[in-house]
Enzyme design. Structure first.
Site, PDB file in Angstrom:
ATOM      1  N   GLU A   1       0.843  -1.196   0.000  1.00 35.66           N
ATOM      2  CA  GLU A   1       0.000   0.000   0.000  1.00 35.66           C
ATOM      3  C   GLU A   1       0.876   1.242   0.000  1.00 35.66           C
ATOM      4  O   GLU A   1       1.957   1.226   0.600  1.00 35.66           O
ATOM      5  CB  GLU A   1      -0.929  -0.004   1.223  1.00 35.66           C
ATOM      6  CG  GLU A   1      -1.929  -1.150   1.226  1.00 35.66           C
ATOM      7  CD  GLU A   1      -2.906  -1.073   2.407  1.00 35.66           C
ATOM      8  OE1 GLU A   1      -2.863  -0.078   3.175  1.00 35.66           O
ATOM      9  OE2 GLU A   1      -3.701  -2.015   2.569  1.00 35.66           O
TER      10      GLU A   1
ATOM     11  N   HIS B   1      -8.300   0.965   1.837  1.00 35.42           N
ATOM     12  CA  HIS B   1      -8.055   0.887   3.291  1.00 35.42           C
ATOM     13  C   HIS B   1      -8.997   1.836   4.050  1.00 35.42           C
ATOM     14  O   HIS B   1      -8.570   2.725   4.789  1.00 35.42           O
ATOM     15  CB  HIS B   1      -6.599   1.206   3.624  1.00 35.42           C
ATOM     16  CG  HIS B   1      -6.116   0.537   4.880  1.00 35.42           C
ATOM     17  ND1 HIS B   1      -4.870   0.014   5.016  1.00 35.42           N
ATOM     18  CD2 HIS B   1      -6.732   0.305   6.072  1.00 35.42           C
ATOM     19  CE1 HIS B   1      -4.726  -0.512   6.225  1.00 35.42           C
ATOM     20  NE2 HIS B   1      -5.852  -0.346   6.887  1.00 35.42           N
TER      21      HIS B   1
END
Length: 531
Positions: free
Chosen positions: A263, A281
């Site tokens: 990420e 997220h």
């Protein structure tokens, strides 16, 4: 002087106000979270650092943080904090695991609905002016089996919500007891059984060496044909490449991911596949959760800096504000016992054995253990504290054992510390009286009653006449005032000890004169931090 806290990421005004209301000097500088050099330049001024995910608390930052005592993360994940370096530096790392539990659980349920009914694709198709009603055939959740991997705080809420949706819930969690599972209304199963039976699988575990790739290619192959997989926990729990192949083959009917192995995820093998729902997220991304964790971290950090309460710490046993009030005197006593025995021990320590008796045996023993070990370690490392001491002890290969027992003597409770070296064992015991003051009650098996003072003198000798006179006369001649004088002996004519509380540090010439009398086997000055 009031503690100083730096907030280097965005927190709400209400969280900032909590620090101010508690009398803490707070600087709100969210721009520093993305400027490591600027943060490095100022971090040495602060006792506390409040962060979200932008600030990277590296070993370099910690090295410059000469006054730092606590890092508070508003949220669960602390991947941006070097916890090993923080522990060695004696800095507590806290998170706020409960502020976004409901939000994250709700997101997992929402993702499960989305993948069951192909809502994102159906929405995109309809926005595009198409009317593909037959293309998006979904499945009901009612009566389906949900496999929950990790039935802790968030997983437990998911279980509860799923039961409300009339799903059958099976859970894999090594820490879940049969009794707790029964209360939750779920069936506890092994992982292979869950993989075989579940129509939907949702993950709610942290990323550890044990859980990493828990849904590996091998385990994914064991799943039921047509399964749908939801991950709103941590990237790295699922082999994304293997999952992509099973989605393409049709073995897995759909997936919903909020977290990814890398990420920010600007590209991923799951992107673009049919019936794969992806979000960036967002598990904790609700206004309620963001406010909750900000307020929680402000309260936790304030409680620690002002009252010594340790809540939701990741590198030290937690101790609530209520526990801190009750345990405070016992924490001090434990530190004094460790300090006493540490100052007397010159050879390498092999083991530390700690006995808790009576009322203290029912307290938070992990925190008391840290205080004992910190006291022992301070002689060789003055900067050690309750956070770093266990790390130092582990590095030195010191074995630490704890025993607790019901009340067995004249005191309501006491703590006894025994240190084992190659040459000997050395022990000391103490208690806390009703006035809240710690007392030493036994040294080397000899009963005493000694108040703990900042500067003390410890001597051992054969039980013969003249010891009191010699000590009093010699100290008096050198202008040393005695505040408290305690004697003890094993038996008449046997080994005896004296512990004196004096009004200031003992000079080297005084110790030399005492040794020169030939009456004492050991003459040892001691110093205790009684603040």
């Amino acid at each position: 002087m009031a503690p100083r806290v730096l907030i280097s990421d965005k927190l709400s005004d209400a969280a900032v106000q909590i620090f101010k209301d508690r009398g803490i000097d707070v600087d709100f500088r969210p721009e520093l979270g993305k400027d490591k050099d600027a943060l490095l330049a100022v971090i040495g001024e602060y006792d506390g650092l409040a962060i979200r995910s932008a600030t990277k608390v590296t070993d370099k930052i910690l090295e410059a943080a000469t006054n730092l005592k606590v890092v508070g993360r508003a949220g669960i994940g602390t991947d941006n904090v070097d916890k090993d370096a923080a522990s060695k530096k004696g800095v507590i790392v806290m998170n706020t695991p409960f502020g976004n539990m409901i939000t994250t659980a709700e997101h997992a349920i929402a993702m499960m609905f989305a993948v069951a009914r192909q809502i994102p694709e159906a929405s995109a198709s309809t926005h595009a002016g198409k009317w593909e009603k037959s293309k998006f055939m979904g499945v009901e959740l009612t009566a389906k089996t949900l496999g929950v991997i990790g039935a802790g705080n968030i997983g437990g809420i998911v279980c509860d919500r799923a039961r409300g949706l009339k799903m059958k819930v099976v859970a894999f969690d090594p820490f879940l007891s049969e009794e707790k599972a029964a209360k939750m209304g779920v069936e506890k199963v092994e992982l292979d059984e869950l993989l075989k039976r579940a129509d939907f699988i949702t993950l709610h575990v942290p990323l550890t060496d044990t859980t990493r790739n828990i849904l590996s290619a091998e385990n994914l192959a064991k799943t039921k044909k047509g399964v749908r997989i939801i991950n709103c926990a941590r990237g790295g729990l699922v082999d994304e490449a293997a999952l992509a192949e099973l989605l393409k083959s049709g073995h897995v009917a759909g997936a919903a991911f909020d977290v990814f192995a890398e990420e920010p995820a600007t590209e991923n093998v799951l992107f673009g596949l049919p019936n794969v729902v992806c979000t960036p997220h967002l598990g904790a991304a609700t206004s309620e959760a963001q406010e909750n964790v900000a307020l929680q971290v402000a309260e936790q950090m304030s409680n620690y800096l002002l009252d010594g309460a340790v809540e939701n710490a990741l590198n030290m046993p937690s101790m609530t504000a209520e526990e801190a009030k009750v345990m405070g005197p016992w924490v001090k006593l434990s530190g004094h016992l460790g300090s006493f025995i540490g100052q007397l021990t010159d050879e390498p320590i092999k083991a530390i054995n700690i006995l808790y008796d009576g009322v203290v045996a029912e307290m938070n023993l992990a925190a008391l253990n840290c205080a004992v070990v910190a006291g022992i370690m301070k002689k060789s490392n003055p900067d050690v504290n309750m956070v770093s001491a266990p790390v130092v002890a582990k590095e030195r290969g010191i074995q630490i054992s704890t025993t607790n027992q019901d009340k067995s003597g004249a005191f309501e409770g006491y703590v006894k510390v025994t240190v084992v070296t190659e040459k000997r064992e050395r022990s000391i015991a103490g208690t806390v009286f009703s006035d809240g003051k710690p007392r030493f009650i036994q040294i080397k098996g000899i009963n005493i009653d000694a108040e703990v003072g900042e500067d003390m003198l410890y001597t051992t000798n054969e039980d013969v006449p003249g010891i009191i006179g010699t000590l009093g006369g010699l100290l008096g001649k050198n202008g040393v005032n005695i505040a408290n004088f305690t004697l003890g002996r094993a038996k008449t004519g046997g080994e005896a000890i004296a512990l004196l509380y004096v009004d200031g540090p003992l000079q080297a010439n005084v110790l030399q004169e005492l040794t020169a009398t030939g009456l004492f086997r050991q003459v040892k000055p001691l110093h205790f931090d009684i603040a």
